[in-house]
Design a protein around this motif. Structure first.
Motif, short mmCIF file in Angstrom:
data_model
loop_
_atom_site.label_atom_id
_atom_site.label_comp_id
_atom_site.label_asym_id
_atom_site.label_seq_id
_atom_site.Cartn_x
_atom_site.Cartn_y
_atom_site.Cartn_z
N MET A 170 -29.48 20.49 80.63
CA MET A 170 -29.54 19.29 79.79
C MET A 170 -30.91 18.63 79.94
O MET A 170 -31.47 18.59 81.02
CB MET A 170 -28.42 18.32 80.19
N SER A 171 -31.44 18.12 78.83
CA SER A 171 -32.77 17.53 78.84
C SER A 171 -32.80 16.23 79.64
O SER A 171 -31.77 15.58 79.86
CB SER A 171 -33.24 17.25 77.41
N LEU A 172 -34.00 15.83 80.04
CA LEU A 172 -34.17 14.58 80.78
C LEU A 172 -33.69 13.40 79.94
O LEU A 172 -33.05 12.48 80.47
CB LEU A 172 -35.64 14.40 81.18
N THR A 173 -33.98 13.40 78.66
CA THR A 173 -33.55 12.31 77.79
C THR A 173 -32.04 12.19 77.74
O THR A 173 -31.48 11.09 77.85
CB THR A 173 -34.12 12.51 76.38
N GLU A 174 -31.35 13.30 77.60
CA GLU A 174 -29.89 13.27 77.56
C GLU A 174 -29.32 12.77 78.88
O GLU A 174 -28.36 11.98 78.90
CB GLU A 174 -29.35 14.66 77.23
N LEU A 175 -29.89 13.21 79.98
CA LEU A 175 -29.41 12.78 81.29
C LEU A 175 -29.63 11.29 81.50
O LEU A 175 -28.80 10.60 82.10
CB LEU A 175 -30.10 13.59 82.38
N ILE A 191 -45.70 6.13 84.31
CA ILE A 191 -44.51 6.42 83.49
C ILE A 191 -43.26 6.42 84.36
O ILE A 191 -42.22 5.88 83.98
CB ILE A 191 -44.68 7.78 82.78
N LEU A 192 -43.37 7.01 85.54
CA LEU A 192 -42.23 7.06 86.45
C LEU A 192 -41.86 5.67 86.96
O LEU A 192 -40.68 5.27 86.93
CB LEU A 192 -42.55 7.99 87.62
N VAL A 237 -41.74 8.09 71.82
CA VAL A 237 -42.51 9.33 71.98
C VAL A 237 -42.08 10.08 73.24
O VAL A 237 -41.81 11.29 73.21
CB VAL A 237 -44.02 9.01 72.02
N LEU A 238 -42.02 9.37 74.36
CA LEU A 238 -41.65 10.00 75.63
C LEU A 238 -40.25 10.60 75.58
O LEU A 238 -40.04 11.78 75.94
CB LEU A 238 -41.75 8.99 76.76
N LEU A 239 -39.28 9.81 75.12
CA LEU A 239 -37.91 10.30 75.09
C LEU A 239 -37.73 11.44 74.10
O LEU A 239 -36.97 12.38 74.34
CB LEU A 239 -36.96 9.15 74.76
N GLY A 240 -38.45 11.38 72.99
CA GLY A 240 -38.39 12.48 72.02
C GLY A 240 -38.98 13.76 72.58
O GLY A 240 -38.44 14.86 72.38
N ALA A 241 -40.11 13.63 73.27
CA ALA A 241 -40.73 14.83 73.87
C ALA A 241 -39.81 15.47 74.90
O ALA A 241 -39.62 16.69 74.91
CB ALA A 241 -42.07 14.43 74.51
#
Length: 235
Positions: free
Chosen positions: A1-6, A195-196, A74-78
């Motif tokens: 699962m992608s970082l965005t989904e998590l 970012i973190l 942008v970040l979440l989409g990437a």
């Protein structure tokens, strides 16, 4: 699962809940994004990256942008399409830059940073570049990854999805952040550390991030009062 989904899965049950409030003290603007709106922008960005640039898991996407609500999309989409976010444009499949950024990548998307989400005037887009907001808003509002995004996929600099998520959750826990918090931050999302620290840590807690860009120190107390913030991120 992608970082965005998590990251977003725990808050999807409350789509109307405010997730990001962005102040720009230089512009005198305030923009609030709900969970649903944030997910919408992330989906549009992910679809655009896949359709326009064939981005696949592990591909480098450079994000050279200030802390801003558009940068969040942008970040979440990437990450949703499995991209590895980097902060140097060399070698990236596509680079997102501010209007005053250095146009030195083969594929460049210029992000307007307009407080109300307007795209760039046509004369402001360099030859060979694309206007991110004008282009991406035409993409779909829902996104399903074409390929699985394993936990060992690079996500931010040299760190993997699993490593980034674990570090963000650890920092959120150390700061005693929870989904009930409203977190005021002036941290610039510069480099992987910015970012973190400034974006992913409150997001990992499910907290409401109140991000102040170009912060006027004299106004921070009133921001805390108006937004009823419960915690600060150190800048």
């Amino acid at each position: 699962m992608s970082l965005t989904e998590l990251l977003l899965r725990p808050v999807l049950g409350s789509p109307a809940k405010p997730l990001i409030t962005h102040y720009d003290d230089k512009q005198g603007s305030r923009v609030e994004l709900s969970v649903a709106t944030t997910v919408n922008w992330a989906a549009k960005t992910a679809n655009w990256l896949v359709e326009e640039f064939d981005v696949e898991p592990g591909d480098e996407v450079a994000v050279v942008l200030p802390s801003h609500w558009q940068t969040a999309g942008v970040l979440l989409g990437a990450w949703w399409c499995g991209a590895r976010v980097v902060t140097e444009t060399a070698g990236a499949r596509v680079a997102f830059i501010a209007p005053d950024g250095v146009f030195d990548a083969a594929a460049t998307a210029v992000v307007s940073l307009h407080p109300m989400g307007l795209g760039l005037p046509a004369v402001s887009v360099p030859d060979g570049a694309l206007d991110y907001l004008t282009e991406a808003r035409l993409s779909g509002d829902q996104f399903t990854p074409l390929f699985p995004v394993p936990g060992d996929t690079p996500a931010l600099g040299s760190s993997t999805v699993d490593e980034v998520l674990a570090e963000a959750r650890s920092r959120a826990s150390s700061a005693s952040l929870s989904a009930n918090d409203r977190v005021l931050s002036t941290v610039e999302w510069t480099g992987a550390e910015g970012i973190l620290a400034g974006f992913l840590t409150p997001l990992a807690a499910g907290a409401h991030l109140v991000q102040v860009s170009n912060a006027d120190p004299a106004k921070l107390a009133s921001r805390r009062e108006a937004e009823r913030t419960t915690a600060d991120l150190p800048s």
